[in-house]
Design a protein around this motif. Structure first.
Motif, short mmCIF file in Angstrom:
data_model
loop_
_atom_site.label_atom_id
_atom_site.label_comp_id
_atom_site.label_asym_id
_atom_site.label_seq_id
_atom_site.Cartn_x
_atom_site.Cartn_y
_atom_site.Cartn_z
N MET A 1 0.56 -1.69 -0.09
CA MET A 1 0.05 0.49 -0.30
C MET A 1 1.17 0.87 0.65
O MET A 1 1.41 1.41 0.89
N ASP A 2 0.60 2.26 -1.33
CA ASP A 2 1.55 3.35 -0.90
C ASP A 2 0.95 4.75 -0.03
O ASP A 2 0.74 4.39 0.98
N GLY A 3 1.62 5.62 0.05
CA GLY A 3 1.70 5.93 0.81
C GLY A 3 0.44 7.67 1.33
O GLY A 3 -0.20 7.51 2.41
N ARG A 4 0.31 7.23 -0.36
CA ARG A 4 -1.44 7.86 0.13
C ARG A 4 -2.12 7.58 0.69
O ARG A 4 -3.26 7.81 0.76
N ARG A 5 -2.39 5.97 0.42
CA ARG A 5 -3.21 5.14 0.48
C ARG A 5 -3.60 4.93 1.98
O ARG A 5 -4.43 4.82 2.88
N GLN A 6 -2.83 4.34 2.24
CA GLN A 6 -1.50 4.86 4.25
C GLN A 6 -2.43 6.26 4.51
O GLN A 6 -2.89 6.24 5.98
N LEU B 1 -9.19 12.71 -4.11
CA LEU B 1 -9.40 12.51 -6.47
C LEU B 1 -7.74 11.95 -6.60
O LEU B 1 -8.35 11.40 -7.50
N SER B 2 -6.91 12.00 -6.20
CA SER B 2 -5.67 11.10 -6.46
C SER B 2 -5.99 9.80 -6.63
O SER B 2 -5.16 9.49 -7.67
N ILE B 3 -6.44 9.16 -5.93
CA ILE B 3 -6.89 7.73 -5.56
C ILE B 3 -7.15 7.01 -6.57
O ILE B 3 -7.72 6.18 -7.09
N LEU B 4 -8.54 8.16 -6.68
CA LEU B 4 -9.79 7.74 -7.96
C LEU B 4 -8.97 8.14 -8.93
O LEU B 4 -9.22 7.32 -10.04
N ALA B 5 -8.36 8.98 -9.58
CA ALA B 5 -7.73 9.20 -10.54
C ALA B 5 -7.28 7.51 -11.07
O ALA B 5 -6.73 7.19 -11.55
N GLU B 6 -5.51 7.52 -10.06
CA GLU B 6 -5.01 5.77 -10.14
C GLU B 6 -5.84 4.13 -10.42
O GLU B 6 -5.61 3.84 -11.12
#
Length: 216
Positions: free
Chosen positions: A1-6, A116-121
């Motif tokens: 799990m990357d930093g944004r998701r954490q 929004l960043s996670i949704l874009a990914e």
């Protein structure tokens, strides 16, 4: 799990009104057409998303730690409804934000940008699957790296050939051929109903020119 998701999980955990919910393997999280009461973020485990075609359950996507479920809650439909079902593939822990809590959290710029960043990914994940689909061994390698559960230098995915074919949008014959090809490279094996992949060899299958949405 990357930093944004954490960070997203940490932000949700700190919000008053969110809940930690546990599901056993195979347990239904929400049903298609049910009132979309809130948004879920997977904390641990894997979840299958899908819908129904002529009354038959059709799995179409997998969600892992940091991935969002139930974004239908965010829509302006009155009342909002889940467009498909979500079912735990493995034992799973999810963080649930009721609709009101989620809406209030999105008013914070930092939280909104993170979501929004996670949704874009997630959109890029779908593009990557589509781009690799003509090369079954590559799409399978990418899928294992993206959603396989960590086990040292290996990743494990507890799926059958039938389920994997549905998730990849390929025939079972094509998936079996790809598994055989990857096994010949020493990149995958199968044990106890799971597909086991060697992380380094799977990356080698993808090569230097890994596409957008490159897995961890």
């Amino acid at each position: 799990m990357d930093g944004r998701r954490q960070r997203l999980l940490a932000e949700l955990q700190a919000l008053p009104g969110t809940l930690e919910v546990h599901y056993g393997a195979g347990e239904l999280i929400f049903q298609e057409g049910a009132f979309a009461a809130g948004v879920y973020v997977v904390a641990e485990g894997l979840v299958i998303r899908g819908g129904y075609v002529l009354g038959t359950s059709q799995p179409v996507a997998v969600a892992g730690p940091g991935d969002l479920l139930g974004v239908e809650t965010w829509r302006l439909d009155i009342p909002p409804r889940y467009w498909g079902f979500a079912r735990a593939l493995t034992a799973a822990i999810l963080r649930f934000a009721p609709a009101g809590v989620w809406k209030e959290a999105l008013e914070q710029e930092r939280f909104r940008d993170l979501v929004l960043s996670i949704l874009a990914e997630s959109v890029l994940d779908w593009h990557t699957l589509a781009l690799y689909r003509e090369h079954a061994e590559r799409v399978l390698a990418w899928f294992l790296l993206r959603w396989g559960q960590d086990d040292g230098d290996q990743v494990r995915l507890p799926v059958s050939t039938t389920l994997l074919a549905s998730l990849l949008g390929l025939s079972r014959h094509t998936v079996r051929q790809a598994l055989t090809q990857l096994a010949g490279m020493g990149a995958v094996g199968q044990a106890d109903g799971e597909i086991v992949g060697n992380r380094d060899r799977l990356r080698a299958v993808l090569g230097e020119a890994a596409l957008i949405g490159s897995p961890r």
